[in-house]
Design an enzyme around this catalytic site. Structure first.
Site, short mmCIF file in Angstrom:
data_model
loop_
_atom_site.label_atom_id
_atom_site.label_comp_id
_atom_site.label_asym_id
_atom_site.label_seq_id
_atom_site.Cartn_x
_atom_site.Cartn_y
_atom_site.Cartn_z
N ALA A 177 1.54 10.28 7.38
CA ALA A 177 2.70 10.72 6.60
C ALA A 177 2.53 10.37 5.13
CB ALA A 177 3.98 10.10 7.16
N ASP A 178 2.04 9.18 4.85
CA ASP A 178 1.80 8.77 3.47
C ASP A 178 0.76 9.65 2.80
OD1 ASP A 178 3.51 6.58 2.91
OD2 ASP A 178 2.25 5.24 4.08
#
Length: 217
Positions: A177-178
């Site tokens: 996600a990052d």
């Protein structure tokens, strides 16, 4: 291919007020493309990744004291310690932004307002600014001020079940996600810079961990 050409973002100044992975990664990608990235850090502590000792059971600090995660997403940047809780610090930030092309952040909206760094305030300081905001569960929704990390975005998007081989949620390592949202944010910044060349004015661009994972699926 000629090696004498200037870097794509040569001459672009970025003020990087980011922490952890998502925001710093976006800034590092811009630095890799030649931008002059100035990272604003908390006096006496710096970015939290400077103190990260382990990740997924692996050491993140070398025997000589190098913080590997910090270097991974902050290479190629300059760093400046500024206390944004003080009026003097906020004045320094505004002076830097007035001469910048991009302001990049992934702090919560309520924190940005306290630091005098909301989109409205900084766009008044510099109407040509590209204001880039990364978030967790959104940047404008009712959940915009909910603190989130990679795990949160992966869970809220449903990806933990998408990636699972049974009925139990599964969290894949690697900060998907990052990395996804940070890369998307860097892409949005370059697009906004290109549009500014045509219009002469800046704009606000944003993405979030949740958006990145929904797109990924």
């Amino acid at each position: 291919m000629s090696t004498n050409l200037p870097a794509p973002l040569s001459g672009v100044r970025v003020i990087d007020l980011t922490i952890w992975i998502q925001g710093p990664l976006a800034g590092q990608l811009l630095a890799d493309l030649g931008a002059d990235v100035v990272k604003i850090e908390k006096p006496g502590q710096g970015d939290f990744t400077r103190g990260l000792q382990t990740l997924y059971g692996s050491p993140m600090v070398t025997p000589d004291g190098r913080a590997l995660m910090w270097e991974l997403v902050n290479r190629g940047k300059r760093s400046l310690a500024v206390d944004l809780r003080r009026e003097e610090g906020r004045a320094i930030l505004h002076k830097l932004v007035a001469e910048a092309d991009v302001f990049l952040t992934n702090l919560l909206p309520k924190t940005l307002a306290q630091f005098g760094a909301s989109p409205e305030e900084l766009m008044r300081v510099n109407p040509r600014l590209v204001y880039a905001q990364g978030g967790g569960l959104g940047t404008k929704s009712a959940l915009a001020d909910v603190a989130a990390q990679d795990t949160t975005g992966t869970a809220f998007s449903g990806f933990m079940y998408t990636a699972s081989r049974d009925d139990d949620p599964y969290y894949p390592p690697g900060g998907l996600a990052d990395v996804l949202s940070g890369t998307n944010l860097a892409f949005a910044i370059t697009a906004a810079l290109l549009r500014r060349e045509k219009t002469g004015v800046g704009e606000v661009v944003s993405t979030s961990l949740l958006q990145g994972m929904l797109w990924f699926q």
